[in-house]
Enzyme design. Structure first.
Site, PDB file in Angstrom:
ATOM      1  N   HIS A 153       1.578  -3.125   2.087  1.00 27.74           N
ATOM      2  CA  HIS A 153       1.621  -4.292   1.202  1.00 27.74           C
ATOM      3  C   HIS A 153       1.335  -3.919  -0.261  1.00 27.74           C
ATOM      4  O   HIS A 153       0.796  -2.850  -0.556  1.00 27.74           O
ATOM      5  CB  HIS A 153       0.612  -5.346   1.658  1.00 27.74           C
ATOM      6  CG  HIS A 153      -0.816  -4.873   1.596  1.00 27.74           C
ATOM      7  ND1 HIS A 153      -1.540  -4.811   0.417  1.00 27.74           N
ATOM      8  CD2 HIS A 153      -1.641  -4.432   2.574  1.00 27.74           C
ATOM      9  CE1 HIS A 153      -2.751  -4.381   0.665  1.00 27.74           C
ATOM     10  NE2 HIS A 153      -2.840  -4.120   1.968  1.00 27.74           N
ATOM     11  N   GLU A 165      -4.550  -5.126   9.605  1.00 25.65           N
ATOM     12  CA  GLU A 165      -5.365  -3.994   9.171  1.00 25.65           C
ATOM     13  C   GLU A 165      -6.508  -3.766  10.155  1.00 25.65           C
ATOM     14  O   GLU A 165      -6.846  -4.649  10.959  1.00 25.65           O
ATOM     15  CB  GLU A 165      -5.913  -4.263   7.761  1.00 25.65           C
ATOM     16  CG  GLU A 165      -6.791  -3.166   7.161  1.00 25.65           C
ATOM     17  CD  GLU A 165      -6.077  -1.836   7.044  1.00 25.65           C
ATOM     18  OE1 GLU A 165      -5.797  -1.224   8.107  1.00 25.65           O
ATOM     19  OE2 GLU A 165      -5.822  -1.384   5.915  1.00 25.65           O
TER      20      GLU A 165
END
Length: 211
Positions: free
Chosen positions: A10, A83
């Site tokens: 990202h 994550e």
């Protein structure tokens, strides 16, 4: 052509800049991150992806959506691409973590957080699950996070755990490319998309700018 996977981290967030552990906390892209996502989308669209899958956290989803708009593809969400969970460390800076948990900092093992082997397993399984749906000549783009992607990649490549630190981290909106060969997955590119620069992420100090 053989099956390929682009693993896209990202774009930048405010917590990246402040060097805070993000983990499962849902932080949005900042202005720089939005621009990074648009740039990455313009480059990766030229590869003609056949599927885009993203973590459910907005920093990854918004990065994936930028590519989806350019390539005309819907973004599929999979929470297994999140994550690494940071437990008690989420929201804290590297300095705060090191001061409060010096031994755990050295091992990069957050109290209440996920173990690296668990993250490697869930991320690699998710990537394989979606890759199987792209077809033999498909190109899957996986939008996820720095530590999650690095751990998923080393697991896909079958590297023994003692060699996992040999693969460095991913910068914001950088990507890695995997290709499926006769003997498994091989890494064609890693941390591509920009000139070399320090990596700031939730990944271990050995894989980031803290090394």
């Amino acid at each position: 052509m053989s099956r390929r996977i682009v693993c896209l981290r990202h774009g930048q967030t405010v917590w990246n800049v402040e060097r805070r552990f993000q983990g499962h906390t849902d932080i949005a892209l900042d202005e720089t991150g939005v621009a990074q996502a648009a740039r990455a989308a313009s480059l990766l669209a030229a590869l003609q992806p056949t599927m885009i899958v993203s973590s459910d956290l907005r920093r990854a989803y918004d990065t994936a959506s930028a590519l989806g708009r350019v390539s005309g593809l819907e973004v599929v969400v999979d929470k297994d691409l999140r994550e690494r969970g940071g437990g008690e460390w989420e929201g804290l800076t590297r300095e705060e973590i090191k001061a409060g948990w010096p031994a755990e900092f050295e091992a990069w093992d957050a109290p209440g957080g996920e173990h690296v082997t668990d993250v490697a397993e869930r991320v690699s399984e998710a990537i394989l699950r979606w890759s199987a749906r792209t077809g033999d000549d498909g190109l899957l783009v996986v939008a996820s996070h720095g530590a999650a992607l690095r751990l998923g990649i080393v697991r896909l490549m079958g590297l023994p755990q003692e060699l996992w630190p040999a693969l460095g981290g991913l910068g914001n909106c950088a990507w890695s490319v995997l290709e499926q060969g006769r003997k498994g997955w091989r890494l064609l590119e890693h941390n591509a998309g920009t000139l070399p620069e320090p990596v700031i992420s939730d990944d271990s100090p050995a894989a980031t700018a803290d090394a």
